[in-house]
Design an enzyme around this catalytic site. Structure first.
Site, PDB file in Angstrom:
ATOM      1  N   SER A  52       0.865  -1.169   0.000  1.00  0.00           N
ATOM      2  CA  SER A  52       0.000   0.000   0.000  1.00  0.00           C
ATOM      3  C   SER A  52       0.907   1.226   0.000  1.00  0.00           C
ATOM      4  O   SER A  52       1.697   1.392  -0.928  1.00  0.00           O
ATOM      5  CB  SER A  52      -0.932  -0.050   1.217  1.00  0.00           C
ATOM      6  OG  SER A  52      -1.830   1.032   1.206  1.00  0.00           O
TER       7      SER A  52
ATOM      8  N   HIS B 120      -2.485  -0.993  -3.480  1.00  0.00           N
ATOM      9  CA  HIS B 120      -3.740  -0.304  -3.194  1.00  0.00           C
ATOM     10  C   HIS B 120      -3.813   0.960  -4.041  1.00  0.00           C
ATOM     11  O   HIS B 120      -2.883   1.777  -4.032  1.00  0.00           O
ATOM     12  CB  HIS B 120      -3.829   0.088  -1.723  1.00  0.00           C
ATOM     13  CG  HIS B 120      -4.096  -1.071  -0.821  1.00  0.00           C
ATOM     14  ND1 HIS B 120      -4.008  -0.966   0.540  1.00  0.00           N
ATOM     15  CD2 HIS B 120      -4.453  -2.353  -1.066  1.00  0.00           C
ATOM     16  CE1 HIS B 120      -4.299  -2.130   1.100  1.00  0.00           C
ATOM     17  NE2 HIS B 120      -4.567  -2.986   0.135  1.00  0.00           N
TER      18      HIS B 120
ATOM     19  N   ASP C 106      -4.346  -5.254   5.518  1.00  0.00           N
ATOM     20  CA  ASP C 106      -4.652  -6.071   4.347  1.00  0.00           C
ATOM     21  C   ASP C 106      -3.427  -6.917   4.001  1.00  0.00           C
ATOM     22  O   ASP C 106      -2.301  -6.434   4.019  1.00  0.00           O
ATOM     23  CB  ASP C 106      -5.019  -5.176   3.151  1.00  0.00           C
ATOM     24  CG  ASP C 106      -5.507  -5.960   1.942  1.00  0.00           C
ATOM     25  OD1 ASP C 106      -5.943  -7.119   2.092  1.00  0.00           O
ATOM     26  OD2 ASP C 106      -5.448  -5.401   0.829  1.00  0.00           O
TER      27      ASP C 106
END
Length: 191
Positions: A13, A40, A133
């Protein structure tokens, strides 16, 4: 000596562009496994990540189409707004299923599907990021017999994601960012 690995899945991310470019620069042109990347991104982002990363790698790189065949030595970058999944017939499946951890594409979705498809013939790599995540998916890869790596929190621009995986016990190896590419080359190619 190299390992019989079909794919390497990586997720990041915050700080992912730097992390991916550093790792890809360390992979040799004869890298034997497919590489699938999730960064992301907002659904409205332009689809340029594969193009940006191609400047750091000799491997063919693209943002795949739905049902595209996964080939060894190629890099597949999840397009914005789609979960990128691995099907058991060695193809990519793109999904607009609900966001996971507020993200689509989601790292967990890629990791779960690849872990199911490839089992012990998979390497999972979780990198820098500001949420958790990927930690559940990385743990699933580990439980299926795959090899799991996590970027060290100290070398991460955002340490939350790697820390979550370490706390969960999902990481077999924790490496500083600059060591991950050479480690993968040695693990898969035996350089």
């Amino acid at each position: 000596m190299g390992r019989a690995v079909k794919a390497v899945v990586m997720g990041a991310s915050w700080g992912g562009l730097n992390a991916f470019s550093t790792i890809l620069a360390g992979l040799p042109s004869r890298f034997p496994a497919a590489v699938l990347l999730v960064q992301h991104q907002h659904a409205s982002a332009d689809n340029r990540l594969a193009w940006l990363l191609s400047r750091y790698s000799t491997l063919p790189m693209r943002s795949p189409e739905d049902k595209e065949e996964i080939l060894p030595g190629h890099v597949y970058v999840a397009p914005p707004g789609y979960h990128m999944l691995v099907s058991e017939d060695d193809t990519v499946a793109l999904s607009t299923y609900r966001p996971v951890h507020f993200s689509r594409p989601s790292i967990d979705e890629l990791f779960f599907s690849a872990g199911h498809a490839y089992g012990s013939a998979l390497v999972g790599v979780l990198l820098t990021g500001a949420n958790d995540d990927g930690s559940d998916g990385l743990d699933y890869i580990r439980r299926r017999g795959g090899h799991t790596l996590v970027q060290s929190p100290q070398s991460s621009e955002a340490p939350v994601m790697p820390e979550a995986a370490i706390i969960k016990g999902a990481a077999r190896e924790v490496l500083d960012l600059e060591r991950i590419g050479p480690y993968l080359a040695d693990y898969l190619v035996g350089l």
